[in-house]
Design a protein around this motif. Sequence first.
Motif, PDB file in Angstrom:
ATOM      1  N   PHE A 117      51.200  41.061  41.706  1.00 42.35           N
ATOM      2  CA  PHE A 117      49.909  41.610  42.127  1.00 42.35           C
ATOM      3  C   PHE A 117      49.776  43.094  41.786  1.00 42.35           C
ATOM      4  O   PHE A 117      49.251  43.878  42.579  1.00 42.35           O
ATOM      5  CB  PHE A 117      49.707  41.391  43.627  1.00 42.35           C
ATOM      6  N   ALA A 118      50.296  43.479  40.597  1.00 44.67           N
ATOM      7  CA  ALA A 118      50.251  44.876  40.124  1.00 44.67           C
ATOM      8  C   ALA A 118      50.977  45.817  41.086  1.00 44.67           C
ATOM      9  O   ALA A 118      50.654  47.008  41.146  1.00 44.67           O
ATOM     10  CB  ALA A 118      48.801  45.330  39.918  1.00 44.67           C
ATOM     11  N   THR A 157      39.274  36.387  39.057  1.00 45.30           N
ATOM     12  CA  THR A 157      38.925  37.804  38.977  1.00 45.30           C
ATOM     13  C   THR A 157      37.640  38.147  39.720  1.00 45.30           C
ATOM     14  O   THR A 157      37.343  39.330  39.920  1.00 45.30           O
ATOM     15  CB  THR A 157      38.797  38.234  37.505  1.00 45.30           C
ATOM     16  N   GLY A 158      36.880  37.146  40.142  1.00 40.98           N
ATOM     17  CA  GLY A 158      35.691  37.413  40.939  1.00 40.98           C
ATOM     18  C   GLY A 158      35.981  37.564  42.419  1.00 40.98           C
ATOM     19  O   GLY A 158      35.064  37.770  43.214  1.00 40.98           O
ATOM     20  N   PHE A 159      37.252  37.494  42.787  1.00 42.39           N
ATOM     21  CA  PHE A 159      37.675  37.585  44.190  1.00 42.39           C
ATOM     22  C   PHE A 159      38.354  38.931  44.394  1.00 42.39           C
ATOM     23  O   PHE A 159      39.378  39.240  43.757  1.00 42.39           O
ATOM     24  CB  PHE A 159      38.634  36.443  44.488  1.00 42.39           C
ATOM     25  N   GLY A 160      37.806  39.769  45.286  1.00 43.68           N
ATOM     26  CA  GLY A 160      38.420  41.061  45.559  1.00 43.68           C
ATOM     27  C   GLY A 160      38.536  41.901  44.303  1.00 43.68           C
ATOM     28  O   GLY A 160      37.628  41.965  43.478  1.00 43.68           O
ATOM     29  N   THR A 161      39.694  42.535  44.121  1.00 42.26           N
ATOM     30  CA  THR A 161      39.989  43.332  42.927  1.00 42.26           C
ATOM     31  C   THR A 161      41.002  42.582  42.077  1.00 42.26           C
ATOM     32  O   THR A 161      42.151  42.389  42.500  1.00 42.26           O
ATOM     33  CB  THR A 161      40.562  44.708  43.317  1.00 42.26           C
ATOM     34  N   ALA A 162      40.566  42.117  40.931  1.00 43.22           N
ATOM     35  CA  ALA A 162      41.428  41.351  40.013  1.00 43.22           C
ATOM     36  C   ALA A 162      42.045  40.142  40.705  1.00 43.22           C
ATOM     37  O   ALA A 162      43.188  39.766  40.434  1.00 43.22           O
ATOM     38  CB  ALA A 162      42.518  42.249  39.432  1.00 43.22           C
TER      39      ALA A 162
END
Length: 509
Positions: A126-127, A178-183
């Motif tokens: 998750f980055a 990617t449409g959920f929250g940030t990335a």
Amino acid sequence: MPNPHLLRTALLACCAIAFAAAHAQTPPGIARVPLDPVLFSNSNQKGVIALDVAGVTREAGREVIAQDGGFILVAGDAHTDPDSDAPSRIVLARIRPQSTPIAVPGGAAAFLDAGFGDGGLRVDAFARTAHSHALHGMVQQPDGRIVLMVRSALLADGPDAPGELLFARYLANGTPDTGFGTAGVVSLPLCDGADCALRQPLSFDLAMEPDGSLLAIASIMKLLPNGGFREIELELRRLHADGTPDLDFGPDGLQAYDDFPGLGEEIGAGQVRLARRADGRIAVVANTLDFDLEGHGTPAVMLLRADGTPDTAFGSGGSRLLPVDPARNAMLPMAIDVQDDGRIVVAGMALAPFSDAPSFFAARLTATGTVDTTFGGDGNVFGDSTPAGDGSDIANAMAHDARGRHYLVGDTGPNAFDPHVGVLRLQPNGAADEGFAANGLARYTELAVQTGITNVFLTNERAFAATVAPTGVLVAAGARVSQDSSDRSEDRLIAFRLLRTELFADDFE
């Protein structure tokens, strides 16, 4: 000065973790229900998958979903540093249903769905590559999207750092949404500023509403500035299906509880678990802080309305202590399940006085919070893997089938050092199902799949999650550990499925 009751509760919670490491040999009279040969393995062993993820030293399956078409979705923790006990990645895998292995380079059987994620797998940080990530929940929303709940914290901050609660959503094919929250990720901090040093997360759980909304609960130990204990608080969040807070549920979509409504009992350390009833009410189980019945630990269930307020018609103003057997020193809840008729079942481990040999336990309450005396005669049922009751048996997960039979799934064995997976099946009235196995309890000592380790002297398996598929098949996930003579250990994420024709020999469909 730390509260002695809380210290004792915390010690018992530690026991639940320490004892969850159990086995030796299968005693006479413990039958083994065959595993399902339809589920392929990467060795001769049928019915179990041992998943070895490249670049990962240890894996453990924490959540499992039986999908339509016979697919099995498994998620868990992954360690990338062999010298660290903190899981640093999350693994999501989809297992194929077919029985014919597919040849791939190297000769391995392709049991993963190549159309999911990256060749059947998704390994995610998750980055946040400098963080540890521990999985605490997985649900599949009505549109097929998959949501994982993960606690993430900087490795450098240590295991007690609050960190953040992540909700990661994937499309049905295993790619990030990617449409959920940030990335594809929604992050909720578990503390704010100076408050972080005084908040220690203990336990988490996740459930879902029919419309895909998320219910997430956290048990937080609050500390005094001098290091003493102040209280343990439950924080219940509701998020819309798109990950935004449900502001109608409370400020920032959150409600907090520092005691059991109507009981006057404070919340204790240990596991917190929640389940949503068909009527929209939310059932939560946790330990109380106080000890009654000459030192017996007492679990309690609270029932909340859909808006998070206590259902005062349940038990005593919204909560109910579970019945405690006088011969048991403690009963520690590890799982909660709700039946179609609203009855609530709790499972976990029970200890007798001066004993280090826990047993499976299950307790049932009626929909209104009274003790269900039709279950085991007094609301309680216990299960032991050894005739003398001196084994180490812990129910980590629970599920029920369409006939109302209960499955307690966890660790069993005659000692607390080498566990193997155990499954206890109970009839709807709590009686051990002798048609399933002797005393209703089957132990699986053959789940190990050797993958290149020689001189193995210790191999064990544990189950952390279970579900009953619409077809009636019981599916579970956990971890397999092997250790060789040089003390080199490896873990593997495992998934396994029982043989349907044996499991349902009574022709139940």
